[in-house]
Design an enzyme around this catalytic site. Structure first.
Site, mmCIF file in Angstrom:
data_model
loop_
_atom_site.group_PDB
_atom_site.id
_atom_site.type_symbol
_atom_site.label_atom_id
_atom_site.label_comp_id
_atom_site.label_asym_id
_atom_site.label_seq_id
_atom_site.Cartn_x
_atom_site.Cartn_y
_atom_site.Cartn_z
ATOM 1 N N ASP A 132 9.786 16.824 -7.431
ATOM 2 C CA ASP A 132 9.910 17.213 -7.826
ATOM 3 C C ASP A 132 10.450 16.957 -8.883
ATOM 4 O OD1 ASP A 132 11.333 14.965 -6.774
ATOM 5 O OD2 ASP A 132 13.516 15.344 -7.204
ATOM 6 N N GLU B 80 14.003 12.609 -5.789
ATOM 7 C CA GLU B 80 13.910 11.589 -6.654
ATOM 8 C C GLU B 80 14.816 11.934 -7.814
ATOM 9 O OE1 GLU B 80 13.330 8.306 -10.266
ATOM 10 O OE2 GLU B 80 12.832 10.689 -10.172
#
EC number: 3.5.1.18
Length: 390
Positions: free
Chosen positions: A77, A141
């Site tokens: 991500d 994250e």
């Protein structure tokens, strides 16, 4: 079968890095990034399992069952690119021009993930490991980090899955590749203080209850304490007030409530529970002279930790120095990462690309740095399975 835009030559990290960057995987959207990773890892003989939690998907892959198990960890991500028109190259175009790879996630951390995969291919070309290799890749994250690495680790523990050492590919180098290895991280505590009073006209204070003096008194008490002088290799812990709000644009109204927010970055001299107790004790000392209340909403997002210098960190330093000519320092500064979750299960360190442009417009990395990082990771795998017996 690999996706159409991914080369079968996994020993070359660039095509995989480009394929990942072309997936606009802004948290919590995956956009197919984990599919790209799974296809690559399955070609290398990994058994892959997906762990979806909430809106987030995660990937765990392992090759082999024997110990020791070396875990690569990272995230696909990315943060939003902002204004696309502000970029010199399309943020999800993954253009490689004049030896530079452009795009959101190039530095943080799709370039490093591609280097991890390429290093495994190169390592396997020399023979089978005397142990196992695993990957934990999350899609959460950059966001709340609730449904990502932490949740997967808990699920893996319930399943009896273990690993012996972990390397996270965060962009640890501030200036040049080989600057630093993160061998620990400070903890982080967020707190919102709210003092509730009673709104009224400033000309009639007896008819109102002003929450601001009590809030300022409390902040003063908290800021007056010197938390510590630092615990090597950690810098001193610090409390930073990030906002003070009353929601009142006028000068003739006493507000009904006042709110302050602060963060504490703390070293291993403290833990989240002890700091939370201290904050609550200071709240209890504030004597309101009116019928109001003070609330402290405290969230510890990670504890401080340190992987002591030893054979594992020395291996990492030796391999970085062999490829770059620079002996990386073992440091603990900067923000938090998913290593704060992994450290509960195995020794962990972090080393990746240069982070100078991460989260910025025109995020980019030299292609040569990705190649050098691949060589470093390959050398680490060779050294690990040679020097770390089952």
């Amino acid at each position: 079968m690999l996706t159409s835009d991914l080369s079968n030559d996994l020993a070359n990290p660039l095509p995989l890095a480009q394929a990942l960057i072309r997936r606009p995987s802004v948290t919590p959207i995956d956009a197919g990034a984990l599919d790209v990773m799974q296809a690559a890892l399955e070609q290398l003989g990994f058994t892959c399992r997906r762990y979806p939690f909430g809106e987030v998907d995660n990937l765990y892959a392992r090759r082999g069952t024997a110990s020791p198990c070396f875990l690569f960890a990272g995230h696909t991500d990315v943060v939003p690119p902002g204004d696309d028109d502000a970029w010199r190259k399309p943020p999800f175009g993954a253009e490689a021009e004049d030896g530079v790879l452009w795009g959101r996630g190039a530095a943080d951390m799709k370039g490093a993930i591609a280097a991890m995969v390429a290093s495994v291919q190169r390592f396997l070309d020399t023979g089978e490991p005397k142990g196992s290799i695993a990957f934990l890749i999350t899609g959460d994250e950059e966001g709340p980090a609730i449904h990502g690495t932490k949740a997967v680790l808990e699920a893996l523990a319930d399943e009896g899955e273990t690993f012996d050492h972990c390397l996270v590919g965060e962009p640890t180098n501030p200036n040049v590749l080989g600057d630093t290895i993160k061998s620990g991280r400070r903890g982080s505590l967020n707190c919102t203080l709210t003092v509730t009073g009673r709104q009224g006209h400033v000309a009639y204070p007896e008819r109102a209850e002003n929450p601001i003096p009590a809030l300022l008194d409390l902040l003063g008490r908290l800021l007056a304490r010197k938390l510590d002088d630092g615990v090597p290799p950690f810098q001193p812990s610090n409390l930073e007030v990030t906002s003070v709000d009353v929601g009142n644009p006028t000068t003739n109204v006493i507000p009904a409530a006042a709110t302050a927010r602060f963060n504490i970055r703390f070293n291993i001299a403290h833990n989240g529970d002890a700091l939370s107790d201290w904050i609550r004790s200071e709240v209890a000392k504030i004597d309101l002279d009116f019928d109001g209340r003070i609330e402290a909403d405290i969230h510890v997002t990670g504890e401080a930790f340190l992987t002591p210098a030893g054979p594992f960190t020395t291996l990492l330093q030796d391999c970085v120095e062999a490829e770059t000519g620079r002996r990386p320092a073992l440091t603990t500064g900067g923000g938090t990462s998913d290593a704060r979750f992994i450290q509960l299960y195995a020794p962990v360190a972090e080393f990746g690309l240069v982070g100078a442009t991460m989260h910025q417009v025109d995020e980019r990395v030299p292609v040569s740095d990705i190649e050098t990082l691949t060589a470093i990771y390959t050398r680490i795998l060779k050294g690990y399975f040679k020097d770390f017996p089952a």
